[in-house]
Design an enzyme around this catalytic site. Structure first.
Site, PDB file in Angstrom:
ATOM      1  N   ASP A 118      32.547  23.499   8.093  1.00 42.15           N
ATOM      2  CA  ASP A 118      33.247  24.486   7.263  1.00 42.15           C
ATOM      3  C   ASP A 118      34.570  23.839   6.833  1.00 42.15           C
ATOM      4  O   ASP A 118      35.070  22.937   7.506  1.00 42.15           O
ATOM      5  CB  ASP A 118      33.494  25.746   8.091  1.00 42.15           C
ATOM      6  CG  ASP A 118      34.391  26.741   7.381  1.00 42.15           C
ATOM      7  OD1 ASP A 118      34.096  27.053   6.218  1.00 42.15           O
ATOM      8  OD2 ASP A 118      35.380  27.171   7.992  1.00 42.15           O
ATOM      9  N   CYS A 163      12.677  31.644  31.440  1.00 45.20           N
ATOM     10  CA  CYS A 163      12.349  30.350  30.837  1.00 45.20           C
ATOM     11  C   CYS A 163      11.307  30.556  29.744  1.00 45.20           C
ATOM     12  O   CYS A 163      10.745  31.643  29.600  1.00 45.20           O
ATOM     13  CB  CYS A 163      11.826  29.371  31.894  1.00 45.20           C
ATOM     14  SG  CYS A 163      10.273  29.903  32.646  1.00 45.20           S
TER      15      CYS A 163
END
Length: 741
Positions: free
Chosen positions: A427, A17
């Site tokens: 894209d 974490c």
């Protein structure tokens, strides 16, 4: 006078974490002789600037190991060793959880259904002990190491609550008379301790599985470069390792091979697949003076070129570096549970000790026994089972819901951030469009009297042609089961097209340049058609005999059916939509208009896409990038939320945090909606996890005892803890019924 500073980067193991990264960074930075330490959580590395005459890397390793993490000093093979360590850790976790769950199941059944079983407590003790202290020992080891440095995390809370519950249960099993004398029942909590360990281990297993896949994209990018090259020397052709290539070397690339380094062609001609750079599906013609780039694929014909950039200077190497940097520079989402645990642990410990202290002072005859019971009840009811389940259960159900709808989600970060997205970059090729050239328009001249024969010649010539667009025309002409003619004298004309002979006539196929060069007439009916096709940014292919054009074909990469609807849906949700493409400005403008995209840029290289993402992020926007090609990988890695099209490249899918299996843009608004619902569920789960604590902890401490003599039974506290877990799981399962439209 300060010594020379040396800077090295080392792989770190054991971080799960953002809080882990902070712990590693702070412990290294605190060492004498360290000028600066920066942990990159995404790439699991630490970059250390230090004075080698004061401190050595082995000292960093000892310091990091002291708080429960690992540091790999072998920088040359570090990544490989780190991946091996991650795989080993994943397998250990998997084995531990299987054994822990196997032992926990009978404990739960005995505690809930068979308490009257002879020696029930002793059986549960024997089954629970290995769950905690063999298969779940890492929680206690890490908690101790954190405590030794004055820190607390989720492991601390797990170890504390399960450890106290176990010790308390063992005491009650061995010495029940201690509670019988004041008229109290000696409850045991073996099942609670075992279940908590199993559930938290399950969460860690999911984290490890996600982490083990992080480097696959970079590996595949590296795989685009061949290991050996064919050098042209004075003694002839010589095969050598790519590491030995130097600037100025002459290299031969044969048909079908990958281009090893960047350079300039000095002999030969071919078509090269440069989709990894431009994203465009049509291979690019290369001849003398053309630039070629590492990782691109030579289609047909041989090329000789002079190396200009090698090693880390090639365009491919830059793409790899920028993908690594982008993945690493992005700050990971700090898990809410870790934040809460950091505050919650000391607060609960303080309340438990305060409870015992107050009972000792004001408790009367049985102050110690009742105070001890109240303290344990506080720790049991504050057990982090529901807290540990709050996020992983919602994430697991959310991922399952996504999979049902063709949205594959790789990790929690995408779900946590998706609902915040306010700017999306698309894209063009393969994302908004289909990603493959198709014949959309085909017109014969009115002068053609024998169309079947002409079509047979056209088909035969295109079958022999090496031009990338020939495949599209062959596919179109064969739809009507067209047959090829027997042609002769086939010849390829560089940069213009092809010509061949059938019967007594010569035929041509090619661009407008070929028509102009051979002074071929274009019938008026076809000329008007050509103008329309060119205005639509379509590529026009001409088929002609010796005198005039007989047919024209319009070829384009068609826009997907749902692209315009998806763009409208995104804009209706207040999201700004951008289109970036390596294609020319005319085509980009046409596609953007058809899709309803107002903001677009053409002739954009991979690095520029990533830079554009950064620009939007610097404006405070949460950016999602949607792409399908290798050329999109840098931008995907840089974006806050990255989404790949399922029919695109493996590398794009590896870099992206989400994949749309069908490549249908209409799934993107659904994915963002799923993110919103999942985050709502996590917040609701945390509410349920804490509402029991807010009510239960004061009751467990005995706040009502002075008023009406009520003291919470530890068994009820255990039931409340279990009920909070059931509430969390049930609430997460509600997500399965949610609608994403």
């Amino acid at each position: 006078m300060q010594s020379n500073i040396q800077t090295l980067t080392f792989p770190v193991t054991g971080m799960s974490c953002a809080a882990c990264a902070i712990s590693v960074e702070s412990i290294i930075a605190a060492q004498d002789g360290v000028d600066k330490a920066a942990v990159n959580y995404a790439s699991q590395t630490v970059k250390i600037a230090f004075q080698p005459d004061i401190i050595q890397p082995a000292d960093f390793q000892k310091a990091v190991q002291a708080i429960g993490y690992g540091l790999i000093l072998d920088t040359e093979n570090g990544k490989t060793l780190q991946e091996e360590a991650q795989r080993g850790n994943y397998q250990r976790l998997k084995t531990n959880i299987i054994w822990a769950a196997t032992l926990t199941i009978p404990v739960v059944f005995i505690a809930m259904l068979w308490m009257a079983l002879p020696y029930a407590n002793y059986i549960m003790l024997a089954l629970t002990a290995p769950v905690l202290f063999i298969f779940g020992r890492s929680f206690f080891i890490n908690a101790w190491k954190q405590a030794a440095h004055g820190k607390a995390n989720m492991d601390t809370l797990v170890a504390l609550s399960t450890g106290i519950a176990f010790i308390f249960s063992v005491f009650n099993t061995l010495n029940p008379d201690f509670w019988h004398r004041p008229g109290l029942h000696p409850h045991v909590y073996f099942e609670a301790a075992a279940v908590v360990i199993v559930f938290i281990m399950l969460g860690k297993l999911l984290e490890e599985r996600a982490k083990s896949n992080t480097s696959s994209a970079v590996k595949k990018l590296m795989g685009l470069q061949p290991n050996t090259v064919l050098l042209i020397t004075a003694d002839g052709e010589k095969e050598t390792a790519i590491a030995n290539v130097e600037v100025g070397d002459h290299i031969l690339v044969r048909s079908g091979e990958k281009i090893p380094v960047d350079g300039v062609v000095y002999d030969g001609s071919s078509y090269v697949d440069e989709s990894m750079i431009s994203g465009e599906p049509v291979p690019v013609e290369k001849k003398e003076g053309s630039s070629v780039f590492a990782g691109t694929i030579n289609q047909k014909g041989s090329l000789k070129f002079k190396a200009e950039k090698v090693g880390g200077d090639t365009l491919l190497a830059q793409i790899i570096k920028q993908v690594q940097d982008a993945q690493g520079s992005k700050a990971p989402v700090q898990k809410l549970v870790d934040k809460i645990a950091g505050i919650f642990v000391p607060v609960v410990m303080g309340i438990a000790l305060l409870t015992l202290g107050i009972w000792l002072v004001f408790g009367g005859q049985y102050a110690f026994t009742q105070g001890l019971l109240a303290m344990v009840t506080v720790l049991v009811i504050a057990c982090p089972c529901a807290l540990g389940l709050a996020t992983p259960t919602a994430i697991m159900v959310g991922m399952g819901k996504g999979a049902e709808n063709g949205i594959l989600i790789k990790d929690a970060e995408a779900l946590e951030l998706g609902h915040k997205v306010n700017a999306i970059i698309l894209d063009k090729t393969g994302t908004i469009t289909e990603g493959k050239p198709e014949v959309t328009d085909f017109y014969w001249s009115p002068a053609v009297t024998n169309q079947p024969e002409s079509q047979a010649v056209f088909l035969a010539m295109e079958k022999q042609s090496e031009h990338p667009l020939a495949t599209a025309i062959v596919g179109y002409l064969q739809k009507d089961h067209g047959k090829s003619a027997q042609i002769s004298d086939f010849e390829s004309i560089t940069s213009m097209g092809v010509k061949a002979r059938f019967a007594t006539n010569n035929y041509h196929i090619g661009s407008h340049k070929l028509v102009y060069q051979n002074q071929l007439a274009i019938p008026a009916a076809l000329k008007s058609r050509v103008e329309i096709l060119l205005n639509q940014a379509k590529t026009v292919i001409y088929f002609a005999n010796e005198k005039e054009v007989l047919a024209v074909a319009g070829i384009t990469d068609q826009i997907k059916v749902n692209s315009a609807k998806a763009v409208t849906a995104l804009k209706d949700n207040g999201i700004e939509v951008y289109m970036l493409t390596g294609d020319n400005s005319v085509t980009a403008a046409t596609i953007a208009k058809q899709a309803g995209v107002e903001h677009y840029q053409a002739d954009v290289l991979p690095a520029a896409k990533a830079d554009f993402v950064k620009q939007l992020q610097q404006q405070g926007k949460v950016v999602a990038m949607i792409g399908d090609g290798i050329n999109d990988s840098q931008a995907l890695a840089q974006a806050d939320v990255s989404i790949a099209m399922g029919k695109g490249s493996d590398i794009a899918m590896d870099v992206a945090k989400m994949t749309i299996v069908s490549s249908d843009l209409l799934q993107v608004p659904k994915a963002l909606r799923l993110s919103k619902l999942t985050v709502q569920t996590i917040r609701q789960n945390l509410f349920w996890a804490f509402i029991y604590n807010l009510i239960g902890i004061p009751l467990a401490a005995g706040i009502l005892y002075p008023i009406n003599g009520f003291l919470l039974n530890p068994m009820i506290a255990g039931a409340a803890m279990a009920l909070s877990s059931v509430s969390v799981v049930s609430n997460s399962l509600r997500l399965k019924l949610a609608k994403l439209n």
